[in-house]
Design a protein around this motif. Structure first.
Motif, mmCIF file in Angstrom:
data_model
loop_
_atom_site.group_PDB
_atom_site.id
_atom_site.type_symbol
_atom_site.label_atom_id
_atom_site.label_comp_id
_atom_site.label_asym_id
_atom_site.label_seq_id
_atom_site.Cartn_x
_atom_site.Cartn_y
_atom_site.Cartn_z
ATOM 1 N N ASP A 140 15.492 10.973 -9.518
ATOM 2 C CA ASP A 140 15.730 11.374 -8.133
ATOM 3 C C ASP A 140 14.427 11.806 -7.472
ATOM 4 O OD1 ASP A 140 18.417 10.916 -8.520
ATOM 5 O OD2 ASP A 140 18.929 13.023 -8.820
ATOM 6 N N ILE A 141 14.354 11.624 -6.161
ATOM 7 C CA ILE A 141 13.214 12.082 -5.374
ATOM 8 C C ILE A 141 13.674 13.298 -4.572
ATOM 9 C CG2 ILE A 141 11.599 11.501 -3.529
ATOM 10 C CD1 ILE A 141 11.848 8.565 -4.468
ATOM 11 N N HIS A 142 13.040 14.428 -4.805
ATOM 12 C CA HIS A 142 13.477 15.688 -4.208
ATOM 13 C C HIS A 142 12.638 16.010 -2.969
ATOM 14 C CE1 HIS A 142 15.998 16.599 -7.712
ATOM 15 N NE2 HIS A 142 15.021 16.028 -8.414
ATOM 16 N N PRO A 157 0.816 -1.219 0.000
ATOM 17 C CA PRO A 157 0.000 0.000 0.000
ATOM 18 C C PRO A 157 0.843 1.260 0.000
ATOM 19 C CG PRO A 157 -0.061 -1.074 2.146
ATOM 20 C CD PRO A 157 0.576 -2.035 1.201
ATOM 21 N N TYR A 158 1.998 1.202 0.650
ATOM 22 C CA TYR A 158 2.883 2.367 0.656
ATOM 23 C C TYR A 158 3.440 2.624 -0.731
ATOM 24 C CZ TYR A 158 6.496 5.574 2.210
ATOM 25 O OH TYR A 158 7.290 6.673 2.369
ATOM 26 N N ARG A 159 3.855 1.551 -1.414
ATOM 27 C CA ARG A 159 4.353 1.698 -2.783
ATOM 28 C C ARG A 159 3.238 2.222 -3.691
ATOM 29 N NH1 ARG A 159 8.610 -0.338 -6.092
ATOM 30 N NH2 ARG A 159 8.304 0.696 -8.088
ATOM 31 N N ALA A 160 2.012 1.732 -3.459
ATOM 32 C CA ALA A 160 0.882 2.197 -4.259
ATOM 33 C C ALA A 160 0.642 3.686 -4.045
ATOM 34 C CB ALA A 160 -0.383 1.405 -3.905
ATOM 35 N N LEU A 161 0.808 4.147 -2.791
ATOM 36 C CA LEU A 161 0.616 5.557 -2.498
ATOM 37 C C LEU A 161 1.707 6.401 -3.150
ATOM 38 C CD1 LEU A 161 -0.693 7.930 -0.936
ATOM 39 C CD2 LEU A 161 0.804 7.343 0.974
ATOM 40 N N LEU A 162 2.968 6.003 -2.958
ATOM 41 C CA LEU A 162 4.072 6.790 -3.501
ATOM 42 C C LEU A 162 4.063 6.805 -5.023
ATOM 43 C CD1 LEU A 162 7.174 6.120 -1.233
ATOM 44 C CD2 LEU A 162 5.516 7.963 -1.139
ATOM 45 N N ASP A 163 3.713 5.673 -5.633
ATOM 46 C CA ASP A 163 3.679 5.623 -7.101
ATOM 47 C C ASP A 163 2.685 6.607 -7.682
ATOM 48 O OD1 ASP A 163 5.665 3.777 -7.381
ATOM 49 O OD2 ASP A 163 4.357 2.074 -7.796
ATOM 50 N N ARG A 164 1.635 6.930 -6.897
ATOM 51 C CA ARG A 164 0.606 7.831 -7.401
ATOM 52 C C ARG A 164 1.152 9.228 -7.648
ATOM 53 N NH1 ARG A 164 -3.936 5.849 -9.463
ATOM 54 N NH2 ARG A 164 -5.047 7.735 -8.848
ATOM 55 N N PHE A 165 2.147 9.653 -6.857
ATOM 56 C CA PHE A 165 2.650 11.003 -7.086
ATOM 57 C C PHE A 165 4.152 11.071 -7.334
ATOM 58 C CE2 PHE A 165 2.892 10.490 -2.497
ATOM 59 C CZ PHE A 165 4.058 11.131 -2.133
ATOM 60 N N LEU A 166 4.910 10.034 -6.968
ATOM 61 C CA LEU A 166 6.339 10.043 -7.283
ATOM 62 C C LEU A 166 6.625 9.384 -8.629
ATOM 63 C CD1 LEU A 166 8.005 9.193 -3.855
ATOM 64 C CD2 LEU A 166 7.862 11.409 -4.985
ATOM 65 N N GLY A 167 5.722 8.495 -9.050
ATOM 66 C CA GLY A 167 5.919 7.830 -10.322
ATOM 67 C C GLY A 167 6.878 6.654 -10.215
ATOM 68 N N TYR A 221 4.097 24.651 -10.508
ATOM 69 C CA TYR A 221 5.191 25.173 -11.319
ATOM 70 C C TYR A 221 5.411 24.350 -12.590
ATOM 71 C CZ TYR A 221 6.089 26.730 -6.527
ATOM 72 O OH TYR A 221 5.945 27.225 -5.252
ATOM 73 N N GLN A 222 4.914 23.101 -12.578
ATOM 74 C CA GLN A 222 5.096 22.210 -13.729
ATOM 75 C C GLN A 222 3.961 21.193 -13.716
ATOM 76 O OE1 GLN A 222 7.410 22.565 -16.093
ATOM 77 N NE2 GLN A 222 6.597 20.845 -17.264
ATOM 78 N N ARG A 223 2.965 21.361 -14.596
ATOM 79 C CA ARG A 223 1.722 20.607 -14.521
ATOM 80 C C ARG A 223 1.879 19.097 -14.717
ATOM 81 N NH1 ARG A 223 -3.338 22.924 -14.307
ATOM 82 N NH2 ARG A 223 -3.122 24.944 -13.298
ATOM 83 N N ASP A 224 2.947 18.636 -15.369
ATOM 84 C CA ASP A 224 3.085 17.193 -15.543
ATOM 85 C C ASP A 224 3.821 16.550 -14.372
ATOM 86 O OD1 ASP A 224 5.507 18.307 -16.056
ATOM 87 O OD2 ASP A 224 5.916 17.171 -17.885
ATOM 88 N N CYS A 225 4.023 17.318 -13.295
ATOM 89 C CA CYS A 225 4.659 16.811 -12.082
ATOM 90 C C CYS A 225 3.691 16.974 -10.908
ATOM 91 C CB CYS A 225 5.964 17.556 -11.797
ATOM 92 S SG CYS A 225 7.225 17.364 -13.079
ATOM 93 N N CYS A 226 4.084 16.436 -9.743
ATOM 94 C CA CYS A 226 3.234 16.520 -8.555
ATOM 95 C C CYS A 226 4.035 17.076 -7.382
ATOM 96 C CB CYS A 226 2.689 15.147 -8.181
ATOM 97 S SG CYS A 226 1.532 14.455 -9.375
ATOM 98 N N VAL A 227 3.302 17.486 -6.357
ATOM 99 C CA VAL A 227 3.928 17.936 -5.125
ATOM 100 C C VAL A 227 3.173 17.341 -3.949
ATOM 101 C CG1 VAL A 227 2.525 20.040 -5.071
ATOM 102 C CG2 VAL A 227 4.669 19.949 -3.784
ATOM 103 N N THR A 258 8.982 16.717 -9.508
ATOM 104 C CA THR A 258 8.032 16.242 -8.520
ATOM 105 C C THR A 258 8.768 16.251 -7.192
ATOM 106 O OG1 THR A 258 6.672 14.893 -9.997
ATOM 107 C CG2 THR A 258 6.792 14.210 -7.691
ATOM 108 N N PHE A 259 8.179 16.839 -6.161
ATOM 109 C CA PHE A 259 8.928 16.942 -4.913
ATOM 110 C C PHE A 259 8.016 16.834 -3.695
ATOM 111 C CE2 PHE A 259 7.802 21.288 -6.067
ATOM 112 C CZ PHE A 259 7.436 21.886 -4.867
ATOM 113 N N ILE A 260 8.644 16.518 -2.553
ATOM 114 C CA ILE A 260 7.981 16.498 -1.254
ATOM 115 C C ILE A 260 8.468 17.720 -0.493
ATOM 116 C CG2 ILE A 260 7.674 15.233 0.912
ATOM 117 C CD1 ILE A 260 8.358 12.674 -0.660
#
Length: 269
Positions: A56-58, A41-51, A192-198, A125-127
């Motif tokens: 790199d994960i910022h 479930p954690y991987r499912a959650l992160l994949d939704r916005f980290l891809g 700042y970039q619509r094809d990315c997430c925050v 995409t960043f946290i």
């Protein structure tokens, strides 16, 4: 003959070191399977916005800059070098927890930390960790870009309000110490970039930030609510609550999860 063979096998399995070996193997296998199951479930959650990629994960941190530090020994101000930064205790612990959890799920992806004062957010995409009072990127996301127009925070009163129903979230204190605190999670398009997430996480105080990050690290029993909400909403808002005992922030409960309906602004108003 069959019974003799079975008795021989049972006798062999009952040898202490053989029995201990099989027990260890069983426990180890069960622990490995549980770890894999818990990660889903954690991987499912992160994949939704980290891809699911190798990029790199910022992570943007609320590092506090000071020009000087007062010394209780000399009773004077000592100048602080430009690259010496400060971070609240709870947020430091939670940030390390987040890094360890992400590295566990994505062992081939590098976690890159940024000071919010120097972060270049284009095409990432960043946290983002820490609220608008200490993180300039959070301030821009919430107050200028307005990623959720229904969320309001009173920085002087140290409380927040969800205008969808008027509910107020305020930390509880006793004897001058926090006993309960709230954390907030926003997952939405990167303005700042619509094809990315925050993903923005912070609290009323640093204990609340710890609570929100714990929820993202699948601590507590309500991670599935975030995953399920993201299946039907591209953007979500969630509220966590944790008890605080001294310097220890307890596991979070999920107080609210809802979609974010309001459009976001890509340029300052």
């Amino acid at each position: 003959m069959e019974f003799l063979f079975l008795d021989t096998v049972l006798d062999w399995l009952s040898i202490p070191f053989i029995e201990a070996g099989f027990t260890t193997l069983f426990i180890g296998t069960a622990a490995f399977c549980k770890k894999k199951f818990d990660a889903k479930p954690y991987r499912a959650l992160l994949d939704r916005f980290l891809g699911d990629s190798s990029s790199d994960i910022h992570v943007v941190l609320p590092l506090i800059k000071q020009e000087s530090l007062f010394s209780e020994i000399t009773k004077t101000q000592s100048p602080i070098p430009d690259n010496v930064l400060f971070m609240p205790y709870d947020e430091s612990l939670a940030t390390q927890m987040l890094k360890d959890r992400i590295s566990e799920i994505y062992p081939k992806r590098r976690v890159v930390f940024h000071d919010s004062h120097n972060f270049v957010h284009d095409q990432k995409t960043f946290i983002c960790i820490g609220g608008p009072a200490i993180n300039v990127v959070s301030r821009d996301l919430l107050l200028t870009r307005m990623i959720d127009s229904k969320f309001k925070m009173d920085f002087l009163g140290r409380f927040a309000c969800d205008e969808t129903d008027g509910r107020v979230f305020m930390s509880n204190t006793s004897g001058g110490s926090i006993t309960e605190d709230y954390g907030f999670i926003f997952i939405t398009e990167n303005p700042y970039q619509r094809d990315c997430c925050v993903c923005l996480v912070f609290g009323i105080w640093s204990h609340g930030t710890n609570s929100a990050i714990q929820a993202l690290c699948s601590k507590g029993a309500h991670l599935s609510e975030l995953v399920n909400e993201l299946k039907t909403n591209k953007s979500i808002f969630a509220v966590t609550k944790s008890t605080v005992r001294g310097m220890v922030t307890g596991f979070p409960s999920m107080e609210r999860v809802r979609g974010i309906d309001s459009p976001i602004s890509t340029s300052p108003s």
